[in-house]
Design a protein around this motif. Sequence first.
Motif, PDB file in Angstrom:
ATOM      1  N   GLN A 194       0.836  -1.200   0.000  1.00  0.00           N
ATOM      2  CA  GLN A 194       0.000   0.000   0.000  1.00  0.00           C
ATOM      3  C   GLN A 194       0.872   1.252   0.000  1.00  0.00           C
ATOM      4  N   ASN A 195       0.688   2.057  -1.042  1.00  0.00           N
ATOM      5  CA  ASN A 195       1.417   3.328  -1.106  1.00  0.00           C
ATOM      6  C   ASN A 195       0.463   4.502  -1.304  1.00  0.00           C
ATOM      7  N   HIS A 196      -0.849   4.214  -1.173  1.00  0.00           N
ATOM      8  CA  HIS A 196      -1.877   5.263  -1.212  1.00  0.00           C
ATOM      9  C   HIS A 196      -1.906   6.012  -2.541  1.00  0.00           C
TER      10      HIS A 196
ATOM     11  N   TRP B 144      -2.612  10.302  -6.583  1.00  0.00           N
ATOM     12  CA  TRP B 144      -2.611  10.039  -5.149  1.00  0.00           C
ATOM     13  C   TRP B 144      -4.021   9.648  -4.694  1.00  0.00           C
ATOM     14  N   TYR B 145      -4.097   8.778  -3.690  1.00  0.00           N
ATOM     15  CA  TYR B 145      -5.378   8.508  -3.039  1.00  0.00           C
ATOM     16  C   TYR B 145      -5.500   9.472  -1.858  1.00  0.00           C
ATOM     17  N   ARG B 146      -6.201  10.572  -2.078  1.00  0.00           N
ATOM     18  CA  ARG B 146      -6.344  11.604  -1.058  1.00  0.00           C
ATOM     19  C   ARG B 146      -7.796  12.092  -1.021  1.00  0.00           C
TER      20      ARG B 146
ATOM     21  N   ASP C   3      -2.739  16.417   1.471  1.00  0.00           N
ATOM     22  CA  ASP C   3      -2.010  15.497   2.351  1.00  0.00           C
ATOM     23  C   ASP C   3      -2.935  14.587   3.160  1.00  0.00           C
ATOM     24  N   ASP C   4      -4.239  14.716   2.971  1.00  0.00           N
ATOM     25  CA  ASP C   4      -5.203  13.967   3.778  1.00  0.00           C
ATOM     26  C   ASP C   4      -5.396  12.561   3.201  1.00  0.00           C
ATOM     27  N   ILE C   5      -4.625  11.601   3.736  1.00  0.00           N
ATOM     28  CA  ILE C   5      -4.679  10.217   3.254  1.00  0.00           C
ATOM     29  C   ILE C   5      -6.023   9.597   3.620  1.00  0.00           C
TER      30      ILE C   5
ATOM     31  N   ASN D 254       2.966  -1.271   4.156  1.00  0.00           N
ATOM     32  CA  ASN D 254       3.024   0.067   3.571  1.00  0.00           C
ATOM     33  C   ASN D 254       4.414   0.321   2.995  1.00  0.00           C
TER      34      ASN D 254
END
Length: 644
Positions: free
Chosen positions: A507-509, A529-531, A543-545, A593
């Motif tokens: 998992q690297n988001h 990005w997954y944000r 920056d909100d993962i 991760n």
Amino acid sequence: MTTLETKQMTVAQALVEFLARQWTVDGDLRERTIPGVFGIFGHGNVAGIGQALRQANELEPDLMPYYQARNEQAMVHQSVGYARMHRRRATFASAASVGPGAANMLTGAALATSNRMPALLLPSDTFATRVADPVLQQLEFPHDIGIQVTDAFRPLSRFFDRVQRPEQLYSIALAAMRVLTDPAETGAVTIALPEDVQAEAIDVPLEFLQDREWHISRPLPQRGQLERAVAAIRSAKRPVIVAGGGVIYSGAEAALAALVEATGIPVGTSQAGGGALPWDHAQYVGGIGATGTTAANRIAAEADVVIGIGTRYSDFTTASRTVFQDPDVRFVNINVAGFDAYKHGSQLPVVADARETLEVLLAELGGFRVDTAYAERIAREKREWDAAVDAAFAPTGSDLPGQPEIIGAVQAASAPEDVLVQAAGSLPGDLHKLWRVRDPLGYHVEYAFSCMGYEIAGGLGVKRGALTDGSDRDVIVMVGDGSYLMLHTELVTAVAEGIKLIVVLIQNHGYASIGHLSETVGSERFGTWYRSYDEQARNFQGDDILPVDLAANARSYGIDVIEIEPEPHAIDRLAEAIATAKASDRSTLIHINSDPLVYAPDGEGWWDVPVAEVSELESTRRARSEYERLREARRPLLGEESDR
């Protein structure tokens, strides 16, 4: 006059029994061509193929085993995974219902055909009689009422036909089997089955239901083609072999090893060719091309004769036509398919089986060997790359390990006979450079279509293929979170049948591979990005993962899950987790991760992805300038003007 013996059956019943009686013969090997059927039933096939499989299960359970799946695309992926493990001698049939069920298989069809892998697809169609028109899930085109979802399979299949009348079944089924078992033609084979025709009765000749053998063709090289190829190789000062999937499918690994040991010619592999030689063989210089090693790419850059064996020369294998830089380079292309043998304008095609040709070449090249200086260059480049891999595998003690470290830990904890399965994202590139293949069937990276979501379903097919051969080798699926989210429901299939997989979920988001590519083309990882959505910026770049728990998702399917928390000893924990999973008889998913910004060593390959010619973004303008510099190394097609 002799009376033809017949048996009254439905079309679906006849097809199921016919498929159960087909055998592939490859030398001394004989196995069922279609050992089972995957199926998801709906109104298009529940009364046809569904009833026929139920009847077979009741009357003769081993005649044609039925297996459930959770997604129609995944059924085809399983078939492809199985087919590679059986070197294209066998595959599964996949049955889907009308409309969306059939449409779900389209991606699988494209994947099978792109990879030159056999897969039999049985999508259902709407009523041939049109007595109830339009039916549920039917497409309607006023300009052509006959067009249906199944027509979308035509450009994706190596063979397509529709059984519009029961009597057509015989010729269609036989033609389909011919293509499935032909190494030069194989791919997705589609028989569209209207739902009313499936259930219609017909007097089936018993001859149609008898055992039938399909002998794999292993054509010998023609004398003229062989003589020209041998002369070119003998004249070479810096020859190199590009070994593709055809080496594996032909069972030519031993013949390849014998040839290169006698001649000293180095070997680079495509993704499909991984396993053609073990990683520590003296002549093996690693993956070649855009995701290749410095050893393979530096040697290829100076090669004067390139011997392609069973490769289709994708843009990754040729580094978008930049890897072979000798202005007078010649290509000797050995391939069972003339389409591939003539690529790159080769005047030295050898349209023949890989193993048969290699065995002849060994005799014809007697006394030929590369000179000492070239042999020393090969050994030096190999040593230097092996050292680079060792360094990439070394644990850094970071809370978030990089993907190379993760690959190294999985490699160290795996057994030589284990099979590594992967398909998409940043992993294929890193694995092509770093994974040290120790078994001919130990490297299974689907990269012709590079289909996100292939991994778990394909891994199931690989495991089925191993089990059928009596092997208990472990299948290790490595998958990123992006690919996992595309198609993970076949974990339920593994649980239902008690099939053991080891899944390493990294998992690297976000999308690591496309994120990196986005940077190189000046798009600054936009949309990768997954944000959480940023209302003010109107994007997902904050920056909100996301609070997504993929480990909990996997656990909900009923498989064992090992979670590795971010900490300095995460790599040690990963190795321990692999050992635990290998000792278990159940499927295990290991969640870890990673840091997506840690890259594998550069292999000096390039991939041509055009960059916007004009832009308001400085990042894009810089990327365009770099793109123009790099593409100067690209070799033109025949008749094309050079970019230089």
